[in-house]
Design a protein around this motif. Sequence first.
Motif, PDB file in Angstrom:
ATOM      1  N   PRO A 260     -69.123  16.305  41.582  1.00 24.65           N
ATOM      2  CA  PRO A 260     -69.757  17.460  40.933  1.00 24.65           C
ATOM      3  C   PRO A 260     -68.972  18.743  41.189  1.00 24.65           C
ATOM      4  CG  PRO A 260     -70.909  16.917  42.956  1.00 24.65           C
ATOM      5  CD  PRO A 260     -69.868  15.854  42.774  1.00 24.65           C
ATOM      6  N   THR A 261     -69.252  19.732  40.375  1.00 20.92           N
ATOM      7  CA  THR A 261     -68.633  21.052  40.544  1.00 20.92           C
ATOM      8  C   THR A 261     -69.676  22.115  40.893  1.00 20.92           C
ATOM      9  OG1 THR A 261     -68.840  21.476  38.158  1.00 20.92           O
ATOM     10  CG2 THR A 261     -66.760  20.536  38.941  1.00 20.92           C
ATOM     11  N   ASP A 262     -70.887  21.690  41.218  1.00 17.36           N
ATOM     12  CA  ASP A 262     -71.932  22.656  41.541  1.00 17.36           C
ATOM     13  C   ASP A 262     -72.359  22.571  43.009  1.00 17.36           C
ATOM     14  OD1 ASP A 262     -73.081  20.181  41.385  1.00 17.36           O
ATOM     15  OD2 ASP A 262     -74.686  20.734  40.008  1.00 17.36           O
ATOM     16  N   GLU A 263     -71.533  21.946  43.845  1.00 13.71           N
ATOM     17  CA  GLU A 263     -71.813  21.900  45.274  1.00 13.71           C
ATOM     18  C   GLU A 263     -71.040  22.994  45.986  1.00 13.71           C
ATOM     19  OE1 GLU A 263     -73.900  20.497  47.015  1.00 13.71           O
ATOM     20  OE2 GLU A 263     -74.571  18.645  46.087  1.00 13.71           O
ATOM     21  N   VAL A 264     -71.570  23.477  47.089  1.00  7.98           N
ATOM     22  CA  VAL A 264     -70.955  24.555  47.853  1.00  7.98           C
ATOM     23  C   VAL A 264     -70.977  24.181  49.328  1.00  7.98           C
ATOM     24  CG1 VAL A 264     -71.097  26.986  48.500  1.00  7.98           C
ATOM     25  CG2 VAL A 264     -71.628  26.293  46.175  1.00  7.98           C
ATOM     26  N   GLY A 265     -69.856  24.382  49.994  1.00  8.23           N
ATOM     27  CA  GLY A 265     -69.771  24.160  51.428  1.00  8.23           C
ATOM     28  C   GLY A 265     -69.767  25.480  52.172  1.00  8.23           C
ATOM     29  N   CYS A 266     -70.552  25.587  53.203  1.00 12.53           N
ATOM     30  CA  CYS A 266     -70.664  26.815  53.986  1.00 12.53           C
ATOM     31  C   CYS A 266     -69.965  26.637  55.325  1.00 12.53           C
ATOM     32  CB  CYS A 266     -72.136  27.186  54.206  1.00 12.53           C
ATOM     33  SG  CYS A 266     -73.015  27.619  52.695  1.00 12.53           S
ATOM     34  N   PHE A 267     -69.122  27.605  55.662  1.00 11.77           N
ATOM     35  CA  PHE A 267     -68.403  27.591  56.928  1.00 11.77           C
ATOM     36  C   PHE A 267     -68.499  28.972  57.553  1.00 11.77           C
ATOM     37  CE2 PHE A 267     -66.486  24.257  54.425  1.00 11.77           C
ATOM     38  CZ  PHE A 267     -66.250  23.236  55.334  1.00 11.77           C
ATOM     39  N   GLU A 268     -68.231  28.990  58.846  1.00 13.42           N
ATOM     40  CA  GLU A 268     -68.174  30.241  59.585  1.00 13.42           C
ATOM     41  C   GLU A 268     -66.873  30.277  60.360  1.00 13.42           C
ATOM     42  OE1 GLU A 268     -70.884  32.948  62.657  1.00 13.42           O
ATOM     43  OE2 GLU A 268     -71.418  30.877  62.204  1.00 13.42           O
ATOM     44  N   MET A 269     -66.080  31.333  60.137  1.00 15.07           N
ATOM     45  CA  MET A 269     -64.812  31.467  60.830  1.00 15.07           C
ATOM     46  C   MET A 269     -65.063  31.934  62.257  1.00 15.07           C
ATOM     47  SD  MET A 269     -61.521  31.216  60.717  1.00 15.07           S
ATOM     48  CE  MET A 269     -60.979  31.292  59.001  1.00 15.07           C
ATOM     49  N   SER A 270     -64.542  31.155  63.199  1.00 21.84           N
ATOM     50  CA  SER A 270     -64.716  31.487  64.611  1.00 21.84           C
ATOM     51  C   SER A 270     -63.377  31.352  65.320  1.00 21.84           C
ATOM     52  CB  SER A 270     -65.766  30.572  65.253  1.00 21.84           C
ATOM     53  OG  SER A 270     -65.307  29.231  65.288  1.00 21.84           O
ATOM     54  N   GLY A 271     -63.375  31.625  66.613  1.00 21.62           N
ATOM     55  CA  GLY A 271     -62.150  31.492  67.383  1.00 21.62           C
ATOM     56  C   GLY A 271     -61.684  30.065  67.508  1.00 21.62           C
ATOM     57  N   ASP A 272     -62.569  29.108  67.283  1.00 20.71           N
ATOM     58  CA  ASP A 272     -62.215  27.689  67.348  1.00 20.71           C
ATOM     59  C   ASP A 272     -61.920  27.089  65.985  1.00 20.71           C
ATOM     60  OD1 ASP A 272     -62.634  27.782  70.092  1.00 20.71           O
ATOM     61  OD2 ASP A 272     -64.763  27.295  69.888  1.00 20.71           O
ATOM     62  N   GLY A 273     -61.808  27.927  64.971  1.00 20.56           N
ATOM     63  CA  GLY A 273     -61.513  27.433  63.630  1.00 20.56           C
ATOM     64  C   GLY A 273     -62.696  27.589  62.696  1.00 20.56           C
ATOM     65  N   MET A 274     -62.727  26.768  61.651  1.00 18.34           N
ATOM     66  CA  MET A 274     -63.796  26.792  60.660  1.00 18.34           C
ATOM     67  C   MET A 274     -64.937  25.894  61.136  1.00 18.34           C
ATOM     68  SD  MET A 274     -62.769  28.689  57.979  1.00 18.34           S
ATOM     69  CE  MET A 274     -63.238  28.069  56.377  1.00 18.34           C
ATOM     70  N   VAL A 275     -66.079  26.498  61.387  1.00 19.53           N
ATOM     71  CA  VAL A 275     -67.243  25.770  61.887  1.00 19.53           C
ATOM     72  C   VAL A 275     -68.214  25.549  60.732  1.00 19.53           C
ATOM     73  CG1 VAL A 275     -69.140  25.786  63.540  1.00 19.53           C
ATOM     74  CG2 VAL A 275     -66.943  26.808  64.150  1.00 19.53           C
ATOM     75  N   GLU A 276     -68.699  24.325  60.596  1.00 22.02           N
ATOM     76  CA  GLU A 276     -69.641  24.010  59.530  1.00 22.02           C
ATOM     77  C   GLU A 276     -70.975  24.717  59.760  1.00 22.02           C
ATOM     78  OE1 GLU A 276     -69.742  19.806  58.137  1.00 22.02           O
ATOM     79  OE2 GLU A 276     -68.612  19.474  59.976  1.00 22.02           O
ATOM     80  N   VAL A 277     -71.585  25.111  58.645  1.00 22.89           N
ATOM     81  CA  VAL A 277     -72.933  25.687  58.680  1.00 22.89           C
ATOM     82  C   VAL A 277     -73.793  24.845  57.742  1.00 22.89           C
ATOM     83  CG1 VAL A 277     -74.327  27.765  58.415  1.00 22.89           C
ATOM     84  CG2 VAL A 277     -71.915  27.957  59.048  1.00 22.89           C
ATOM     85  N   PRO A 278     -74.329  23.718  58.219  1.00 22.75           N
ATOM     86  CA  PRO A 278     -75.093  22.840  57.329  1.00 22.75           C
ATOM     87  C   PRO A 278     -76.399  23.449  56.840  1.00 22.75           C
ATOM     88  CG  PRO A 278     -75.110  22.008  59.583  1.00 22.75           C
ATOM     89  CD  PRO A 278     -74.168  23.151  59.566  1.00 22.75           C
ATOM     90  N   ASP A 279     -77.009  24.360  57.619  1.00 25.91           N
ATOM     91  CA  ASP A 279     -78.250  24.997  57.199  1.00 25.91           C
ATOM     92  C   ASP A 279     -78.085  26.515  57.329  1.00 25.91           C
ATOM     93  OD1 ASP A 279     -80.771  25.609  56.405  1.00 25.91           O
ATOM     94  OD2 ASP A 279     -81.769  24.924  58.229  1.00 25.91           O
ATOM     95  N   PRO A 280     -77.583  27.172  56.287  1.00 24.98           N
ATOM     96  CA  PRO A 280     -77.323  28.619  56.383  1.00 24.98           C
ATOM     97  C   PRO A 280     -78.530  29.481  56.059  1.00 24.98           C
ATOM     98  CG  PRO A 280     -76.513  27.800  54.295  1.00 24.98           C
ATOM     99  CD  PRO A 280     -77.120  26.615  55.014  1.00 24.98           C
ATOM    100  N   SER A 281     -79.738  28.914  56.065  1.00 27.98           N
ATOM    101  CA  SER A 281     -80.915  29.666  55.639  1.00 27.98           C
ATOM    102  C   SER A 281     -81.201  30.851  56.548  1.00 27.98           C
ATOM    103  CB  SER A 281     -82.132  28.745  55.583  1.00 27.98           C
ATOM    104  OG  SER A 281     -82.371  28.153  56.849  1.00 27.98           O
ATOM    105  N   ALA A 282     -80.791  30.788  57.818  1.00 28.51           N
ATOM    106  CA  ALA A 282     -81.087  31.878  58.740  1.00 28.51           C
ATOM    107  C   ALA A 282     -80.005  32.950  58.779  1.00 28.51           C
ATOM    108  CB  ALA A 282     -81.290  31.318  60.153  1.00 28.51           C
TER     109      ALA A 282
END
Length: 479
Positions: A260-282
């Motif tokens: 699909p082309t309607d999915e979005v992945g959320c990440f957070e840039m940190s000192g340890d690299g790109m960290v996954e954010v599976p639940d970004p609701s907060a």
Amino acid sequence: MATKSKQRNTYECTECGYESIKWVGRCPECQAWGTVVEKGVPTGIEARAQALAPRHRAVPITEVPASEVAQHQPTSIGEFDRVLGGGIVPGAAILLSGEPGVGKSTLLLETASRIAATGARVLYVSGEESVNQVRMRAQRTNALQPTLLLASETDLGTVLGHIEQTDPALLILDSVQTIASANIDSLAGQPSQVREVATAIIRAAKTRNMPAILVGHVTKDGNVAGPRLLEHLVDVVAHIDGDRQTALRFVRTLKNRFGPTDEVGCFEMSGDGMVEVPDPSALFVSQRDQPVAGSAITVALEGKRVLPVEVQALVVHSQAPNPRRVTNGVDSNRVAMILAVLERRCGIQLASHDVYVSTVGGVRLTEPGADLAIAVALSSAQKNTPTKPNTVVVGEISLVGEIRHVSSEKMRFAEAKRLGYGKQFGPEHGTVTNAINLALGGGNRSGGGDGSRGGNSDRGGNANPGSNANRNGNHLRPV
């Protein structure tokens, strides 16, 4: 009168069939020496009339063995696999673009490390950094693996030689604009060079059934640098949105032949690299003990993801002849329209006030579904009255003061209810005035001068508005 065909001298490798417009001592494709020989190729009418015998006959699609159909191979990065449709398909060519410093190389180095941790051989070719620089970054992000091979090259023939020598399970080329072919008389990054490099890498990927990820630079307009043909050649076009001043990153696909082309992945840039954010609701809602005036919660749709976002507003009386209108994370033109609707239809005077509207968490709302949240936040700030606890508002505002339906409305409210927002206000309340009064605890009043039709009256075609047909996600982006 018949046109006489012309002869053009070309050169072909007797080992792999690679063709070139000029002679080279070493084949750039298979790296064999002395195998490139001259070959006369007719052009014109005669060339167009010729047909070549196919190597394999065309077969019905139903006779293709199901076992030979490419399957997704997970990368062990859940958010990246979500965007790709389940993982990387063998033989696929993936183009990853983004602004400088957004985290393209960091994400791909983490991907290479995760795949190399399974024992597969991964070749990471960097045309921008030395192997020592890549190793330093890998050490910082804990991405050191013995089967992760590094090479710093800018010549296409040498890159193909590394592929021939190492036979990797995954190739990462960072970036396609830094690699140049000796067969093209132009600098690296020029459209002809980008086309030649991409074509050669994709050909090697398809031949070896080896997935290849190409990093692409972007122009100041946000488009992939180089010819448009580059996006047509690859199988997947992915893009990273983000600002270097914020930690939030969104990865989305603009083209995907395998998912699909309607999915979005959320990440957070940190000192340890790109960290996954599976639940970004907060991430986009402030955490406070007591409600404050000038705040409203809406539910935004990003691809198939439903995310609550807080909109904050501040209204200050101004003595200046032209009061300020400052926005951050929302469209200033839509805010101006909402201010006009509030003054004309709801009787809320804001013409002599400075108005500030912002989102929480460094995100940008561009969809019309956030209109009602902006209106409620402005009204709350002007009346100095906070919204009811656990309240969420969703809806588009029309110029006549009506609340119109938005896409995936049921899914938005269902997710809001799951997150604990029990009080929900939207198109079912008919007018902006009714929704504002209910959200602020003022009862079901029709308000001043909006010509409201009542909370449950007919909304004249809002059940299927034509203007909402193209609102299918991709509205939430980092500032």
